[in-house]
Design a protein around this motif. Structure first.
Motif, short mmCIF file in Angstrom:
data_model
loop_
_atom_site.label_atom_id
_atom_site.label_comp_id
_atom_site.label_asym_id
_atom_site.label_seq_id
_atom_site.Cartn_x
_atom_site.Cartn_y
_atom_site.Cartn_z
N ILE A 65 -0.26 116.61 -2.17
CA ILE A 65 -0.80 117.47 -1.09
C ILE A 65 0.31 117.84 -0.11
N ALA A 66 1.17 116.87 0.25
CA ALA A 66 2.28 117.16 1.16
C ALA A 66 3.24 118.16 0.55
N ALA A 67 3.53 118.03 -0.74
CA ALA A 67 4.44 118.96 -1.41
C ALA A 67 3.87 120.38 -1.42
N ALA A 87 10.02 124.24 -2.81
CA ALA A 87 9.80 123.62 -4.12
C ALA A 87 10.76 122.46 -4.34
N ALA A 88 12.01 122.63 -3.94
CA ALA A 88 12.99 121.54 -4.10
C ALA A 88 12.64 120.35 -3.22
N VAL A 89 12.31 120.63 -1.97
CA VAL A 89 11.93 119.54 -1.06
C VAL A 89 10.62 118.91 -1.50
N GLY A 90 9.69 119.73 -1.96
CA GLY A 90 8.41 119.22 -2.44
C GLY A 90 8.57 118.29 -3.62
N LEU A 91 9.48 118.60 -4.52
CA LEU A 91 9.74 117.74 -5.66
C LEU A 91 10.27 116.38 -5.22
N VAL A 92 11.16 116.39 -4.25
CA VAL A 92 11.70 115.12 -3.72
C VAL A 92 10.59 114.34 -3.02
N VAL A 93 9.75 115.02 -2.27
CA VAL A 93 8.65 114.35 -1.57
C VAL A 93 7.70 113.70 -2.56
#
Length: 117
Positions: A65-67, A87-93
């Motif tokens: 959900i956060a991503a 998308a890059a940050v969401g993948l890490v999250v």
């Protein structure tokens, strides 16, 4: 088996308890995740493995959900570049949330499931 009612309640509790305990003392957000996992484990019961599984899914659900919110926010603010950055940050999250929930919420869920089961 996955109990979606307990997972949604665990997701909401993980947000509330992490925020509440995080404001009270250092490392309190981790304690909040553990307590949320314990509550999910108590709700589903049926042994430690089932409690750990449901609690870990609740934590991973929170990361997903956060991503999604990060990707939507990045797209709204910066267009295509924001979409790619989000998308890059969401993948890490998602990766960090899954690891964190497997450890903290999973242990709490295993203890809760063992207590009830």
């Amino acid at each position: 088996m996955v109990n979606w009612g307990a997972i949604v309640i665990g997701f909401v509790l993980s947000i509330i308890l992490s925020w509440l305990f995080g404001g009270l003392f250092y490392g309190g957000n981790y304690f909040g995740l553990f307590i949320a996992g314990l509550i999910v484990g108590l709700m589903v019961g049926d042994g430690a493995l089932n409690g750990a599984w449901n609690a870990a899914v609740a934590g991973a659900f929170g990361g997903i959900i956060a991503a999604i919110l990060i990707v939507i926010g990045g797209t709204l603010f910066a267009g295509i570049a924001g979409l790619l950055a989000g998308a890059a940050v969401g993948l890490v999250v998602v990766i960090v949330a899954i690891i964190q929930s497997l450890v903290l919420m999973g242990i709490g869920g295993a203890i809760g499931g063992a207590i009830k089961g």
